[in-house]
Design an enzyme around this catalytic site. Structure first.
Site, PDB file in Angstrom:
ATOM      1  N   LYS A  34      14.556   9.072  -6.126  1.00  0.00           N
ATOM      2  CA  LYS A  34      15.007  10.306  -5.173  1.00  0.00           C
ATOM      3  C   LYS A  34      13.957  11.356  -5.500  1.00  0.00           C
ATOM      4  O   LYS A  34      13.381  11.883  -4.685  1.00  0.00           O
ATOM      5  CB  LYS A  34      16.426  10.595  -5.242  1.00  0.00           C
ATOM      6  CG  LYS A  34      17.536   9.622  -4.922  1.00  0.00           C
ATOM      7  CD  LYS A  34      18.806  10.296  -4.997  1.00  0.00           C
ATOM      8  CE  LYS A  34      19.300  10.758  -6.288  1.00  0.00           C
ATOM      9  NZ  LYS A  34      19.535   9.834  -7.307  1.00  0.00           N
TER      10      LYS A  34
ATOM     11  N   ARG B   7      27.081  14.472  -3.402  1.00  0.00           N
ATOM     12  CA  ARG B   7      27.403  13.362  -4.387  1.00  0.00           C
ATOM     13  C   ARG B   7      28.926  13.004  -4.223  1.00  0.00           C
ATOM     14  O   ARG B   7      29.465  11.838  -5.029  1.00  0.00           O
ATOM     15  CB  ARG B   7      27.189  13.790  -5.822  1.00  0.00           C
ATOM     16  CG  ARG B   7      25.951  13.047  -6.557  1.00  0.00           C
ATOM     17  CD  ARG B   7      25.827  13.680  -7.837  1.00  0.00           C
ATOM     18  NE  ARG B   7      25.059  12.804  -8.568  1.00  0.00           N
ATOM     19  CZ  ARG B   7      23.630  13.273  -8.947  1.00  0.00           C
ATOM     20  NH1 ARG B   7      23.021  14.319  -8.713  1.00  0.00           N
ATOM     21  NH2 ARG B   7      23.178  12.610  -9.893  1.00  0.00           N
TER      22      ARG B   7
ATOM     23  N   ARG C   1      11.778   7.411 -18.502  1.00  0.00           N
ATOM     24  CA  ARG C   1      10.969   8.611 -17.633  1.00  0.00           C
ATOM     25  C   ARG C   1      11.108   9.830 -18.599  1.00  0.00           C
ATOM     26  O   ARG C   1      11.894  10.068 -19.413  1.00  0.00           O
ATOM     27  CB  ARG C   1      11.816   8.910 -16.304  1.00  0.00           C
ATOM     28  CG  ARG C   1      13.110   9.247 -16.330  1.00  0.00           C
ATOM     29  CD  ARG C   1      13.918   9.335 -15.018  1.00  0.00           C
ATOM     30  NE  ARG C   1      15.142   9.674 -15.121  1.00  0.00           N
ATOM     31  CZ  ARG C   1      15.896   9.901 -14.006  1.00  0.00           C
ATOM     32  NH1 ARG C   1      15.376   9.458 -12.845  1.00  0.00           N
ATOM     33  NH2 ARG C   1      17.023  10.439 -14.126  1.00  0.00           N
TER      34      ARG C   1
ATOM     35  N   ARG D 173      14.779  13.870 -20.808  1.00  0.00           N
ATOM     36  CA  ARG D 173      16.308  14.714 -20.160  1.00  0.00           C
ATOM     37  C   ARG D 173      17.251  14.078 -21.587  1.00  0.00           C
ATOM     38  O   ARG D 173      17.177  12.798 -21.664  1.00  0.00           O
ATOM     39  CB  ARG D 173      16.518  14.286 -18.935  1.00  0.00           C
ATOM     40  CG  ARG D 173      16.197  14.908 -18.027  1.00  0.00           C
ATOM     41  CD  ARG D 173      16.322  14.666 -16.517  1.00  0.00           C
ATOM     42  NE  ARG D 173      17.618  14.093 -16.324  1.00  0.00           N
ATOM     43  CZ  ARG D 173      18.122  13.960 -15.279  1.00  0.00           C
ATOM     44  NH1 ARG D 173      17.262  13.773 -14.099  1.00  0.00           N
ATOM     45  NH2 ARG D 173      19.353  13.397 -14.897  1.00  0.00           N
TER      46      ARG D 173
ATOM     47  N   ARG E 213      27.119   7.264 -15.730  1.00  0.00           N
ATOM     48  CA  ARG E 213      26.393   7.909 -14.616  1.00  0.00           C
ATOM     49  C   ARG E 213      26.692   6.950 -13.403  1.00  0.00           C
ATOM     50  O   ARG E 213      26.691   7.373 -12.178  1.00  0.00           O
ATOM     51  CB  ARG E 213      25.126   8.385 -14.968  1.00  0.00           C
ATOM     52  CG  ARG E 213      24.921   9.728 -15.891  1.00  0.00           C
ATOM     53  CD  ARG E 213      23.644  10.064 -16.323  1.00  0.00           C
ATOM     54  NE  ARG E 213      22.581  10.352 -15.399  1.00  0.00           N
ATOM     55  CZ  ARG E 213      21.364  10.276 -15.499  1.00  0.00           C
ATOM     56  NH1 ARG E 213      20.686  10.053 -16.580  1.00  0.00           N
ATOM     57  NH2 ARG E 213      20.414  10.614 -14.642  1.00  0.00           N
TER      58      ARG E 213
HETATM   59  P1  AMP Z   1      20.546  14.119 -11.563  1.00  0.00           P
HETATM   60  O1  AMP Z   1      19.182  15.146 -12.123  1.00  0.00           O
HETATM   61  O2  AMP Z   1      20.571  14.386 -10.153  1.00  0.00           O
HETATM   62  O3  AMP Z   1      20.573  12.947 -12.246  1.00  0.00           O
HETATM   63  O4  AMP Z   1      21.758  15.016 -12.224  1.00  0.00           O
HETATM   64  C1  AMP Z   1      21.898  15.189 -13.349  1.00  0.00           C
HETATM   65  C2  AMP Z   1      23.437  15.523 -13.758  1.00  0.00           C
HETATM   66  O5  AMP Z   1      23.868  16.875 -12.901  1.00  0.00           O
HETATM   67  C3  AMP Z   1      24.404  14.390 -13.091  1.00  0.00           C
HETATM   68  O6  AMP Z   1      24.598  13.359 -13.957  1.00  0.00           O
HETATM   69  C4  AMP Z   1      25.750  15.357 -12.736  1.00  0.00           C
HETATM   70  O7  AMP Z   1      26.410  15.573 -13.909  1.00  0.00           O
HETATM   71  C5  AMP Z   1      25.030  16.575 -12.729  1.00  0.00           C
HETATM   72  N1  AMP Z   1      24.896  16.704 -10.995  1.00  0.00           N
HETATM   73  C6  AMP Z   1      23.655  16.846 -10.332  1.00  0.00           C
HETATM   74  N2  AMP Z   1      23.981  17.005  -8.840  1.00  0.00           N
HETATM   75  C7  AMP Z   1      25.205  16.988  -8.901  1.00  0.00           C
HETATM   76  C8  AMP Z   1      26.065  17.113  -7.634  1.00  0.00           C
HETATM   77  N3  AMP Z   1      25.841  17.160  -6.612  1.00  0.00           N
HETATM   78  N4  AMP Z   1      27.652  17.004  -7.880  1.00  0.00           N
HETATM   79  C9  AMP Z   1      27.978  16.868  -9.198  1.00  0.00           C
HETATM   80  N5  AMP Z   1      27.277  16.831 -10.290  1.00  0.00           N
HETATM   81  C10 AMP Z   1      25.902  16.694 -10.284  1.00  0.00           C
END
Ligand code: AMP
Length: 215
Positions: free
Chosen positions: A13, A88, A127, A161, A172
């Protein structure tokens, strides 16, 4: 134009949002990036957010919705935006609908990137990104053209990360299946949901998305 890129962690994404953002001049709104920035700045919410993210669980809806509500008011969102990692949950999707109605705006496309679970772990574990500009790379799929130097800014420091570990990926994915997957029938009803094969090469995924947007 307002778009949502939907898919599990590691589906690509962020990569596709970067490409689209450059090509179409739309703002890329990544809630994950926003949360990581909030954590980096410290403050009272920082530790709580870091703990939730490291566990692979989702941050509470009210925090996320408030963040997006503020962000879409910024001038760079006037032409539209690409939502990466938001919504989400159904509650977040409903909150987004309400925000769009209030602004007299609409969603144009929700694009699902479909990727097999087995591929996600290696994608996530490999990554990394440039510490200076955030450009994304991968040990196997996308290395810098010149070893050790960022293609975009020439930076020489790279970071991984904290939640991109094999252990956290399982959790996740669980969060994705339990809380995010119900968004597919939610958006299917609206007629703006399309699915692309996220297993394909980055360039091919890019072309698939281009043809959806050109419709
Ligand atoms: P991402 O970078 O999108 O993989 O997000 C990393 C982490 O941030 C996720 O595993 C969640 O803990 C938190 N997170 C990101 N976006 C959301 C969202 N829209 N709702 C809830 N938690 C989020």
């Amino acid at each position: 134009m307002n778009l949502i890129l939907l898919g599990p962690p590691g589906a690509g994404k962020g990569t596709q949002a970067d490409i689209l953002s450059q090509r179409l001049g739309l703002a890329k709104l990544s809630t994950g990036d926003m949360l990581r920035e909030t954590v980096k700045q410290g403050g009272k919410l920082s530790q709580k957010l870091q703990d939730i993210m490291s566990s692979g669980a989702l941050v509470p809806d009210d925090i996320i919705v408030a963040m997006i509500r503020e962000r879409i008011k910024a001038p760079d969102c006037t032409n539209g935006y690409i939502l990466d990692g938001f919504p989400r949950t159904i509650a977040q999707a409903e909150a987004l609908d309400a925000m769009l109605v209030a602004e007299g705006a609409a969603l144009n496309h929700v694009i699902q990137l479909k990727v097999e679970d087995a591929a996600l772990v290696s994608r996530i574990a490999g990554r990394y990104s440039c510490a200076a500009c955030g450009a994304g790379y991968h040990d196997s799929y996308k290395v810098p053209l010149k070893e050790g130097e960022c293609d975009s800014c020439g930076g020489k420091e790279f970071i991984r990360r904290k939640d991109d570990t094999a252990e956290t990926v399982g959790k996740r994915l669980e969060s994705y299946y339990a809380q995010t997957l119900p968004l597919l029938p939610y958006y299917e009803k609206t007629g703006i949901l399309s699915t692309v094969d996220g297993m394909a090469d980055i360039k091919i995924v890019e072309k698939q998305i281009e043809s959806i947007i050109a419709r």
